[in-house]
Design an enzyme around this catalytic site. Structure first.
Site, PDB file in Angstrom:
ATOM      1  N   ASP A 146     -22.863   7.867  40.851  1.00  0.00           N
ATOM      2  CA  ASP A 146     -23.010   6.523  41.433  1.00  0.00           C
ATOM      3  C   ASP A 146     -23.436   6.621  42.898  1.00  0.00           C
ATOM      4  OD1 ASP A 146     -23.020   3.740  41.314  1.00  0.00           O
ATOM      5  OD2 ASP A 146     -20.956   3.592  42.048  1.00  0.00           O
ATOM      6  N   VAL A 189     -10.806  -2.609  48.431  1.00  0.00           N
ATOM      7  CA  VAL A 189     -10.372  -1.528  49.313  1.00  0.00           C
ATOM      8  C   VAL A 189      -9.582  -2.150  50.454  1.00  0.00           C
ATOM      9  CG1 VAL A 189     -11.065   0.403  50.771  1.00  0.00           C
ATOM     10  CG2 VAL A 189     -12.366  -0.108  48.706  1.00  0.00           C
ATOM     11  N   GLY A 235     -15.621  -4.723  45.825  1.00  0.00           N
ATOM     12  CA  GLY A 235     -16.724  -4.418  44.936  1.00  0.00           C
ATOM     13  C   GLY A 235     -16.516  -5.012  43.571  1.00  0.00           C
ATOM     14  N   GLY A 236     -17.429  -4.711  42.653  1.00  0.00           N
ATOM     15  CA  GLY A 236     -17.327  -5.272  41.315  1.00  0.00           C
ATOM     16  C   GLY A 236     -16.164  -4.737  40.532  1.00  0.00           C
ATOM     17  N   MET A 237     -15.660  -3.560  40.901  1.00  0.00           N
ATOM     18  CA  MET A 237     -14.588  -2.937  40.140  1.00  0.00           C
ATOM     19  C   MET A 237     -13.258  -2.943  40.861  1.00  0.00           C
ATOM     20  SD  MET A 237     -16.205  -2.160  37.460  1.00  0.00           S
ATOM     21  CE  MET A 237     -14.880  -1.295  36.675  1.00  0.00           C
ATOM     22  N   LYS A 267      -7.544   1.976  47.397  1.00  0.00           N
ATOM     23  CA  LYS A 267      -8.486   1.361  46.464  1.00  0.00           C
ATOM     24  C   LYS A 267      -7.708   0.913  45.224  1.00  0.00           C
ATOM     25  CE  LYS A 267     -13.259   1.696  45.250  1.00  0.00           C
ATOM     26  NZ  LYS A 267     -14.497   2.409  45.535  1.00  0.00           N
TER      27      LYS A 267
END
Length: 468
Positions: free
Chosen positions: A320, A210, A205-207, A225
């Site tokens: 979120d 995983v 993901g953008g952050m 993560k």
């Protein structure tokens, strides 16, 4: 025979009287002879037109009369002496009142009522049991059936209202143990983060990325993560990441993915180890299938509602909610639907606009509350979940813009589209539920996820949709 002056003038009849022929007026001597009687003579004066008087002549019988026997006279015996009474039980009979011999008027005589005699109640016969064992069980069964019917009519809403769909797990879920390498990769060769060996990347993901990883000492299979390297040196980010990871460890619910550990390894990498599940996220599922059937979409939303309701009671707001954070089992009915990323909810998306304001969340699913940089509560998650439900029912984004700034503006200012304009099969009741979730002002939405869950389950019951 009847003779007049020795001349026969008629005949006599004992029963019918006598008949005299026509005679001229004058004085005559009438002689009457009848068998068995003496001859009798009498003078009569006859005028014209008949006799002047009735001929009343008595005849005397020539034979002595036969005397009829006299009836024997009844002898009147003197009253006999009263017999001496025989000794019998004395019975007292009330004497009726004497009635006067001459009564001019009939008067009503009241007869005294018989004295009431108190009767002793006779012992009642022993009652036989009304119902046998079979009939008793039938009565009990009928009572339960009636109670069940009344419950179905009146009790469903009460049950749903009182239901607290928060299935908690008293102890953390035990991770899977791995004893052999996966895909030919030995644990010695695999890169490691802390006490975990990374086996393969499962999502990015953008952050953060995983990874599928295994605990070296305990053999636990986990989802690891790890934030991207550019965020590892951001102290504010790292502190928030670890703090929210610790908060996620306290959430034990069957619809929430369980977090085992949040820590920083010796090499400086911060990570979160969580429950590993074989599945597919909702984004991948919708990319493959498009819009979902109403029954399937509602079953997914109900499970997410249960997770959010539990988290909100614990004081945790996800912030979120999006399809990427909803995990589905690979096969329907074989596995569980879970909400992910509670541990880093506040850091899922960091976007800085030209004004210098910082936003937490994903633009396509952010609530107007988040955009206004105000303190948010559980009603913000309800708005984001409404955006996800709109997308599942229609196969389209609520605001289909490529520019995140325009999407944020629409969330704040533009009224939402009616889902039925995109999918006419959506019932009006369900559409009203979605639109209430998407209202701009938090006070106009459902105030709690529990309120939303009650209405969703009532709609499903009415439409005959089973809650899997």
């Amino acid at each position: 025979m009847v003779y007049l002056d020795d001349n026969q003038i008629g005949k006599t009849d004992v029963n019918g009287g006598f008949l005299i022929d026509n005679i001229s007026p004058g004085t005559y001597k009438i002689s009457i002879e009848m068998e068995g009687y003496k001859r009798t003579e009498k003078s009569f004066k006859i005028k014209g037109g008949g006799l002047t008087e009735q001929a009343n002549i008595k005849l005397q019988s020539s034979t002595p009369p036969i005397k009829e026997p006299k009836a024997p006279e009844k002898k009147i015996e003197p009253p006999s002496k009263p017999r001496e009474p025989v000794a019998v039980p004395k019975v007292t009979v009330p004497t009726p009142p004497e009635v006067p011999k001459e009564v001019e008027k009939v008067e009503k005589v009241e007869v005294p009522a018989k004295p009431k005699v108190e009767e002793k109640p006779s012992p009642s016969p022993k009652k036989e049991p009304l119902l046998g064992m079979f009939e008793l069980w039938m009565v009990i069964l009928i009572i339960f059936l009636i109670a069940g019917i009344l419950f179905l009519i009146f009790g469903r809403k009460i049950l749903i209202k009182r239901e607290r769909p928060r299935l908690t797990i008293k102890t953390p879920v035990k991770p899977l143990r791995v004893t052999t390498p996966i895909k030919g990769l030995s644990l010695e060769e695999a890169p490691g983060v802390g006490d975990y060996k990374i086996l393969e990347k499962v999502a990015s993901g953008g952050m953060a990325n995983v990874y599928k990883a295994v605990h070296v000492k305990k053999g636990w299979m986990v989802a690891l993560k790890v934030p991207h390297e550019q965020f590892q040196s951001d102290r504010t980010f790292v502190e928030r990441f670890r703090r929210e990871g610790e908060l996620g460890k306290k959430l034990h619910n069957e619809n929430i993915i369980h977090i085992y550990e949040s820590a920083t390894a010796k090499d400086g990498f911060t990570y979160i180890a969580m429950e590993y599940l074989e599945g597919i996220d909702l984004r991948q599922y919708m990319d493959k299938h498009g819009k979902l059937p109403i029954e399937e979409a509602l079953n997914i939303i109900v499970h997410v509602c249960r997770a959010l309701d539990y988290a909100h009671v614990k004081g945790v707001v996800h912030r979120d909610i999006k399809p990427e954070n909803i995990m589905l089992p690979l096969q329907k009915g074989k596995g569980k639907i879970v909400l992910m990323d509670f541990g880093i909810a506040h850091t899922a998306y960091l976007g800085t606009l030209g004004t210098g304001s910082t936003y937490l969340g994903t633009p396509y699913y952010m609530s107007p509350d988040q955009i206004s940089s105000k303190e948010v509560d559980g009603r913000s998650d309800i708005y984001s979940l409404g955006v996800v439900l709109f997308e599942m029912l229609t196969g389209q984004h609520l605001f289909d813009e490529t520019d995140p700034l325009k999407v944020l503006f629409h969330h704040k200012e533009t009224p939402p589209r009616r889902p039925s304009n995109v999918n006419p099969k959506i019932p009006p009741t369900l559409e009203q539920i979605v639109l209430k979730m998407l209202t701009k002002k938090p006070e106009d939405r459902y105030q709690t996820v529990e309120d939303l869950l009650v209405e969703l389950q009532e709609f499903m019951l009415k439409e005959g949709i089973e809650n899997e």
